[in-house]
Design a protein around this motif. Structure first.
Motif, short mmCIF file in Angstrom:
data_model
loop_
_atom_site.label_atom_id
_atom_site.label_comp_id
_atom_site.label_asym_id
_atom_site.label_seq_id
_atom_site.Cartn_x
_atom_site.Cartn_y
_atom_site.Cartn_z
N ILE A 1 8.90 31.06 104.38
CA ILE A 1 8.28 30.88 105.69
C ILE A 1 9.02 31.73 106.72
N SER A 2 10.35 31.73 106.68
CA SER A 2 11.12 32.52 107.66
C SER A 2 10.84 34.01 107.51
N ASP A 3 10.64 34.46 106.28
CA ASP A 3 10.28 35.87 106.06
C ASP A 3 8.93 36.19 106.68
N GLU A 4 7.96 35.30 106.53
CA GLU A 4 6.63 35.52 107.10
C GLU A 4 6.67 35.52 108.62
N CYS A 5 7.58 34.75 109.20
CA CYS A 5 7.69 34.68 110.66
C CYS A 5 8.60 35.78 111.22
N THR A 6 9.17 36.61 110.36
CA THR A 6 10.05 37.72 110.73
C THR A 6 11.09 37.31 111.77
N LEU A 7 11.90 36.32 111.41
CA LEU A 7 12.94 35.83 112.31
C LEU A 7 14.10 36.80 112.38
N ALA A 8 14.70 36.89 113.57
CA ALA A 8 15.89 37.71 113.75
C ALA A 8 17.04 37.06 113.00
N ALA A 9 17.65 37.78 112.07
CA ALA A 9 18.63 37.22 111.14
C ALA A 9 19.82 36.55 111.82
N SER A 10 20.21 36.98 112.99
CA SER A 10 21.38 36.42 113.67
C SER A 10 21.18 35.00 114.16
N TYR A 11 19.93 34.55 114.25
CA TYR A 11 19.66 33.29 114.93
C TYR A 11 19.03 32.22 114.05
N PHE A 12 19.13 32.39 112.73
CA PHE A 12 18.69 31.33 111.83
C PHE A 12 19.52 31.39 110.55
N ASP A 13 19.53 30.26 109.86
CA ASP A 13 20.27 30.18 108.61
C ASP A 13 19.47 29.33 107.63
N ILE A 14 19.40 29.79 106.39
CA ILE A 14 18.74 29.05 105.32
C ILE A 14 19.83 28.39 104.48
N GLY A 15 19.66 27.11 104.19
CA GLY A 15 20.65 26.40 103.39
C GLY A 15 19.98 25.55 102.32
N ASP A 16 20.80 24.92 101.54
CA ASP A 16 20.35 23.99 100.51
C ASP A 16 19.30 24.60 99.58
N GLY A 17 19.55 25.82 99.15
CA GLY A 17 18.64 26.46 98.21
C GLY A 17 17.24 26.72 98.77
N GLY A 18 17.16 26.99 100.07
CA GLY A 18 15.88 27.26 100.70
C GLY A 18 15.17 26.01 101.20
N ARG A 19 15.85 24.87 101.16
CA ARG A 19 15.23 23.60 101.58
C ARG A 19 15.57 23.21 103.01
N THR A 20 16.44 23.98 103.69
CA THR A 20 16.82 23.69 105.07
C THR A 20 16.85 24.99 105.86
N ILE A 21 16.35 24.95 107.08
CA ILE A 21 16.46 26.08 107.99
C ILE A 21 17.01 25.58 109.31
N THR A 22 18.00 26.31 109.84
CA THR A 22 18.60 26.00 111.13
C THR A 22 18.26 27.15 112.07
N LEU A 23 17.68 26.82 113.23
CA LEU A 23 17.21 27.82 114.19
C LEU A 23 17.95 27.67 115.51
N GLN A 24 18.30 28.80 116.13
CA GLN A 24 18.88 28.82 117.47
C GLN A 24 17.90 29.52 118.39
#
Length: 122
Positions: free
Chosen positions: A32-55
């Motif tokens: 989903i984050s790839d499809e939304c083209t998020l700026a890499a500095s402001y998000f993090d994927i964790g737990d094997g792709g099951r969690t996303i943290t956004l700033q």
């Protein structure tokens, strides 16, 4: 004999003309984050792709623009009732939480530092 596997992804357009997946039970938040083209500095994927943290961007802090956060909300199909709470969160409200479908979210907001949002697949 060999088998051919075909994957079809159905897309719709929201009012901002961004592609929104119709059905994605097996998709991870990384996809989903790839499809939304998020700026890499402001998000993090964790737990094997099951969690996303956004700033999100604040008055004095860099972060994701609202359009990119909204893309994630659209892709996870956050209901309007929760979006209303999300959009009306004030700094004095502290950490907020909500669950819908297969997702769980927690967030807080301050005008200077922006929104901090964590979405997890339950």
């Amino acid at each position: 004999m060999s088998a051919t596997v075909v994957t079809v992804s159905l897309l719709t357009r929201d009012s901002n003309e961004s592609a929104i997946p119709q059905s994605r039970p097996e998709d991870s938040l990384k996809q989903i984050s790839d499809e939304c083209t998020l700026a890499a500095s402001y998000f993090d994927i964790g737990d094997g792709g099951r969690t996303i943290t956004l700033q999100g961007k604040g008055e004095t802090s860099p972060g994701l623009p609202w359009s990119q956060i909204e893309c994630i909300l659209d892709a996870t199909r956050m209901p309007d009732s929760i979006r209303g709470r999300f959009g009306n969160t004030r700094a004095m409200d502290g950490m907020q939480t909500a669950d819908w479908d297969k997702f769980s979210a927690s967030w807080n907001y301050h005008p200077r530092s922006g929104v901090n949002l964590v979405i997890a697949i339950r």
